[in-house]
Design a protein around this motif. Structure first.
Motif, PDB file in Angstrom:
ATOM      1  N   ILE A 204       0.837  -1.206   0.000  1.00 24.81           N
ATOM      2  CA  ILE A 204       0.000   0.000   0.000  1.00 24.81           C
ATOM      3  C   ILE A 204       0.868   1.250   0.000  1.00 24.81           C
ATOM      4  CG2 ILE A 204      -1.640   1.348   1.384  1.00 24.81           C
ATOM      5  CD1 ILE A 204      -2.983  -1.259   2.162  1.00 24.81           C
ATOM      6  N   ASN A 205       1.937   1.232   0.794  1.00 21.31           N
ATOM      7  CA  ASN A 205       2.826   2.402   0.866  1.00 21.31           C
ATOM      8  C   ASN A 205       3.592   2.629  -0.433  1.00 21.31           C
ATOM      9  OD1 ASN A 205       2.055   3.019   3.476  1.00 21.31           O
ATOM     10  ND2 ASN A 205       3.731   1.893   4.437  1.00 21.31           N
ATOM     11  N   SER A 206       3.666   1.616  -1.294  1.00 25.65           N
ATOM     12  CA  SER A 206       4.380   1.772  -2.570  1.00 25.65           C
ATOM     13  C   SER A 206       3.508   2.384  -3.658  1.00 25.65           C
ATOM     14  CB  SER A 206       4.913   0.411  -3.042  1.00 25.65           C
ATOM     15  OG  SER A 206       3.847  -0.407  -3.523  1.00 25.65           O
ATOM     16  N   LEU A 207       2.210   2.536  -3.373  1.00 25.34           N
ATOM     17  CA  LEU A 207       1.281   3.084  -4.366  1.00 25.34           C
ATOM     18  C   LEU A 207       1.395   4.610  -4.393  1.00 25.34           C
ATOM     19  CD1 LEU A 207      -1.760   0.790  -3.487  1.00 25.34           C
ATOM     20  CD2 LEU A 207      -0.299   0.610  -5.519  1.00 25.34           C
ATOM     21  N   GLN A 208       2.206   5.120  -5.297  1.00 26.09           N
ATOM     22  CA  GLN A 208       2.527   6.548  -5.315  1.00 26.09           C
ATOM     23  C   GLN A 208       1.334   7.418  -5.706  1.00 26.09           C
ATOM     24  OE1 GLN A 208       6.036   7.062  -7.758  1.00 26.09           O
ATOM     25  NE2 GLN A 208       7.362   6.007  -6.284  1.00 26.09           N
ATOM     26  N   TYR A 209       0.562   6.983  -6.703  1.00 25.08           N
ATOM     27  CA  TYR A 209      -0.565   7.820  -7.117  1.00 25.08           C
ATOM     28  C   TYR A 209      -1.651   7.839  -6.047  1.00 25.08           C
ATOM     29  CZ  TYR A 209      -4.084  10.109  -9.959  1.00 25.08           C
ATOM     30  OH  TYR A 209      -5.031  10.997 -10.415  1.00 25.08           O
ATOM     31  N   LEU A 210      -1.870   6.708  -5.396  1.00 22.62           N
ATOM     32  CA  LEU A 210      -2.826   6.679  -4.279  1.00 22.62           C
ATOM     33  C   LEU A 210      -2.393   7.647  -3.190  1.00 22.62           C
ATOM     34  CD1 LEU A 210      -5.218   5.566  -2.680  1.00 22.62           C
ATOM     35  CD2 LEU A 210      -3.764   3.645  -1.980  1.00 22.62           C
ATOM     36  N   ASP A 211      -1.104   7.676  -2.899  1.00 25.78           N
ATOM     37  CA  ASP A 211      -0.577   8.612  -1.892  1.00 25.78           C
ATOM     38  C   ASP A 211      -0.851  10.054  -2.312  1.00 25.78           C
ATOM     39  OD1 ASP A 211       0.969   8.959   0.611  1.00 25.78           O
ATOM     40  OD2 ASP A 211       2.429   9.934  -0.692  1.00 25.78           O
ATOM     41  N   ALA A 303      -4.618   7.227  10.114  1.00 26.89           N
ATOM     42  CA  ALA A 303      -5.649   7.910   9.327  1.00 26.89           C
ATOM     43  C   ALA A 303      -5.385   7.747   7.831  1.00 26.89           C
ATOM     44  CB  ALA A 303      -5.693   9.395   9.699  1.00 26.89           C
ATOM     45  N   LYS A 304      -4.127   7.935   7.417  1.00 27.33           N
ATOM     46  CA  LYS A 304      -3.784   7.797   5.999  1.00 27.33           C
ATOM     47  C   LYS A 304      -3.950   6.356   5.528  1.00 27.33           C
ATOM     48  CE  LYS A 304      -0.421  10.172   4.145  1.00 27.33           C
ATOM     49  NZ  LYS A 304       0.908  10.766   3.856  1.00 27.33           N
ATOM     50  N   LEU A 305      -3.587   5.408   6.389  1.00 27.45           N
ATOM     51  CA  LEU A 305      -3.751   4.003   6.021  1.00 27.45           C
ATOM     52  C   LEU A 305      -5.226   3.660   5.840  1.00 27.45           C
ATOM     53  CD1 LEU A 305      -2.564   1.177   5.578  1.00 27.45           C
ATOM     54  CD2 LEU A 305      -2.716   0.806   8.054  1.00 27.45           C
ATOM     55  N   PHE A 306      -6.066   4.150   6.735  1.00 29.73           N
ATOM     56  CA  PHE A 306      -7.506   3.911   6.623  1.00 29.73           C
ATOM     57  C   PHE A 306      -8.044   4.492   5.319  1.00 29.73           C
ATOM     58  CE2 PHE A 306     -11.894   5.264   7.156  1.00 29.73           C
ATOM     59  CZ  PHE A 306     -12.501   4.104   7.614  1.00 29.73           C
ATOM     60  N   LEU A 307      -7.668   5.731   4.989  1.00 28.60           N
ATOM     61  CA  LEU A 307      -8.135   6.384   3.765  1.00 28.60           C
ATOM     62  C   LEU A 307      -7.655   5.637   2.526  1.00 28.60           C
ATOM     63  CD1 LEU A 307      -7.557  10.106   4.811  1.00 28.60           C
ATOM     64  CD2 LEU A 307      -9.771   9.002   4.471  1.00 28.60           C
ATOM     65  N   LYS A 308      -6.421   5.147   2.568  1.00 31.43           N
ATOM     66  CA  LYS A 308      -5.894   4.395   1.425  1.00 31.43           C
ATOM     67  C   LYS A 308      -6.634   3.068   1.255  1.00 31.43           C
ATOM     68  CE  LYS A 308      -1.241   6.395   1.423  1.00 31.43           C
ATOM     69  NZ  LYS A 308       0.219   6.160   1.582  1.00 31.43           N
ATOM     70  N   ALA A 309      -6.889   2.382   2.373  1.00 33.26           N
ATOM     71  CA  ALA A 309      -7.619   1.113   2.307  1.00 33.26           C
ATOM     72  C   ALA A 309      -9.033   1.333   1.769  1.00 33.26           C
ATOM     73  CB  ALA A 309      -7.666   0.462   3.692  1.00 33.26           C
ATOM     74  N   LEU A 310      -9.654   2.438   2.186  1.00 29.67           N
ATOM     75  CA  LEU A 310     -10.995   2.778   1.698  1.00 29.67           C
ATOM     76  C   LEU A 310     -10.960   3.072   0.199  1.00 29.67           C
ATOM     77  CD1 LEU A 310     -13.987   3.456   2.140  1.00 29.67           C
ATOM     78  CD2 LEU A 310     -13.289   5.756   2.842  1.00 29.67           C
ATOM     79  N   ALA A 311      -9.975   3.852  -0.246  1.00 33.62           N
ATOM     80  CA  ALA A 311      -9.863   4.195  -1.672  1.00 33.62           C
ATOM     81  C   ALA A 311      -9.651   2.943  -2.523  1.00 33.62           C
ATOM     82  CB  ALA A 311      -8.715   5.173  -1.884  1.00 33.62           C
ATOM     83  N   ILE A 312      -8.834   2.012  -2.037  1.00 31.62           N
ATOM     84  CA  ILE A 312      -8.577   0.770  -2.784  1.00 31.62           C
ATOM     85  C   ILE A 312      -9.854  -0.046  -2.926  1.00 31.62           C
ATOM     86  CG2 ILE A 312      -7.393  -1.466  -2.653  1.00 31.62           C
ATOM     87  CD1 ILE A 312      -5.004   0.076  -1.386  1.00 31.62           C
ATOM     88  N   GLU A 313     -10.611  -0.167  -1.841  1.00 32.63           N
ATOM     89  CA  GLU A 313     -11.863  -0.923  -1.896  1.00 32.63           C
ATOM     90  C   GLU A 313     -12.882  -0.237  -2.809  1.00 32.63           C
ATOM     91  OE1 GLU A 313     -12.711  -3.835  -0.851  1.00 32.63           O
ATOM     92  OE2 GLU A 313     -10.864  -4.290   0.229  1.00 32.63           O
ATOM     93  N   LEU A 314     -12.960   1.088  -2.735  1.00 31.65           N
ATOM     94  CA  LEU A 314     -13.885   1.834  -3.592  1.00 31.65           C
ATOM     95  C   LEU A 314     -13.544   1.638  -5.067  1.00 31.65           C
ATOM     96  CD1 LEU A 314     -14.091   5.178  -1.576  1.00 31.65           C
ATOM     97  CD2 LEU A 314     -16.018   3.651  -2.031  1.00 31.65           C
ATOM     98  N   ALA A 315     -12.246   1.680  -5.371  1.00 36.11           N
ATOM     99  CA  ALA A 315     -11.801   1.543  -6.758  1.00 36.11           C
ATOM    100  C   ALA A 315     -11.967   0.117  -7.266  1.00 36.11           C
ATOM    101  CB  ALA A 315     -10.338   1.969  -6.882  1.00 36.11           C
ATOM    102  N   SER A 316     -11.927  -0.854  -6.355  1.00 34.73           N
ATOM    103  CA  SER A 316     -11.891  -2.254  -6.772  1.00 34.73           C
ATOM    104  C   SER A 316     -13.240  -2.940  -6.760  1.00 34.73           C
ATOM    105  CB  SER A 316     -10.936  -3.038  -5.851  1.00 34.73           C
ATOM    106  OG  SER A 316      -9.655  -2.444  -5.827  1.00 34.73           O
ATOM    107  N   THR A 317     -14.095  -2.601  -5.798  1.00 30.89           N
ATOM    108  CA  THR A 317     -15.293  -3.423  -5.584  1.00 30.89           C
ATOM    109  C   THR A 317     -16.609  -2.656  -5.651  1.00 30.89           C
ATOM    110  OG1 THR A 317     -15.199  -3.115  -3.175  1.00 30.89           O
ATOM    111  CG2 THR A 317     -13.965  -4.972  -4.080  1.00 30.89           C
TER     112      THR A 317
END
Length: 368
Positions: A204-211, A303-317
């Motif tokens: 997750i931390n390697s995802l530069q555009y998500l960051d 907080a950032k990890l939660f937002l990233k996890a939410l964005a990944i789920e939104l984009a994927s499912t």
């Protein structure tokens, strides 16, 4: 103790639990035949995350929902004028706090008695162990206060940022598609589903555009307007002397709006934080969504990890669309949020990015 609660190891152990809470929530949103109030629902989501993940409480859903309503009453009245009269906001806040403390005490007692089946150390475990390490067994009142502080820290600001994230993904479909491309290129998203075991903290931390997306959401829609500090040494600012001991307020929002490093400050542009531009790298205090200095927000990585996890789920499912004709106006009080809460209709997706019919839709389809 808070450095342990939000350490890399702790975040790694929280992540699978955060994902489960988010997945469960998005499934519920998608199965709702009506649109949802995103701000209200993300408040529920972040409260549930704090209770289930940070504190490790095994509270039944019905009781959790009741506790959430009580917590909302507490938060809504926490800044009321301290006038202790019947039916005053202050009195309602006090009653809500007492009810909340009783519910938390019951959950803490059950947690202390039932230690079997735990596969990770949550924040409350770390708090309790830290007390023991320093030769001080925490009292029930100290545990309740610590618990309430952790919930408060995780609640309103994260719900605000989550709502802003969803609104910007709705407004900017190209950003959402670019995020999906990054997830595919990193082997996280394949044939419309998240690859098993791919969502580790390092991945997750390697995802530069998500960051970049999360940084831009927090720049343009900083949940809180600013913070307070005590002057440690007399200094001068623009010809004015600020004496030692004074309380001063700094504005996060005005800083982001006026910092010379940001170009076209009113435009949502995640690429401003990408390689080659890196607008947040010029100067120490131009970008400070979590404050700055030694008093910076301790929970910022969670907080950032939660937002990233939410964005990944939104984009994927999920597929989601605005349920109103226009986007709502934004209010800044008590935290940034849309005036109508943001009405959005969610649709579940199967592994091929096709909409999943809800039970109601399937029944309607069968009768036509």
């Amino acid at each position: 103790v808070f450095s342990k609660i939000f350490s890399h190891e702790a975040l790694e152990s929280y992540l699978p639990k955060i994902q489960l809470v988010i997945k469960d929530t998005l499934r519920a949103w998608s199965s709702n035949p009506e649109s949802i109030n995103v701000y209200h629902e993300t408040q529920k989501l972040t409260f549930r995350m704090a209770i289930r993940v940070l504190l490790g409480f095994r509270i039944p859903d019905e009781e959790l929902n009741r506790l959430f309503e009580v917590y909302q009453q507490f938060v809504e009245n926490v800044f009321s004028l301290p006038v202790d009269l019947p039916f005053s906001g202050y009195r309602r806040g006090i009653r809500a706090r007492e009810t909340l403390q009783k519910g938390l005490e019951k959950a803490i007692q059950e947690k202390l008695q039932n230690t079997q089946g735990k596969d990770y150390a949550d924040a409350l475990d770390i708090l309790i162990e830290s007390g023991k390490e320093h030769g001080k067994e925490l009292t029930m009142q100290e545990l309740k206060d610590g618990t309430l502080e952790l919930i408060f820290a995780a609640y309103a600001t994260t719900a605000s940022a989550s709502t802003s994230l969803i609104m910007q993904l709705l407004k900017h479909p190209r950003v959402l598609e670019k995020l999906r491309e990054e997830l595919r290129s990193k082997g996280i998203l394949h044939n419309g589903c998240i690859c098993e075991g791919s969502l580790r903290l390092d991945n997750i931390n390697s995802l530069q555009y998500l960051d970049c997306i999360i940084k831009e959401v927090l720049r343009l829609f900083t949940p809180i307007s600013g913070g307070y500090r005590t002057v440690l040494q007399t200094f001068e600012l623009d010809g004015f002397q600020i004496p030692k001991g004074w309380s001063v307020m700094y504005s996060i929002r005005d800083t982001h709006d006026t910092a010379p490093v940001f170009k076209d400050v009113d435009i949502f542009d995640p690429d401003r934080f990408g390689q080659g531009r890196s607008e947040d790298k010029d100067g120490r205090f131009h970008y400070l969504p979590f404050g700055g200095g030694v008093r910076t927000c301790l929970g910022k990585h969670l907080a950032k990890l939660f937002l990233k996890a939410l964005a990944i789920e939104l984009a994927s499912t999920s597929r989601f669309e605005l349920a109103t004709r226009t986007f709502p106006k934004i209010t800044l009080v008590p935290v940034v949020h849309p005036v109508d809460g943001l009405k959005v209709k969610f649709f579940g997706l199967d592994s091929n990015q096709n909409e999943i019919l809800t039970g109601t839709d399937a029944m309607l389809g069968a009768t036509v």
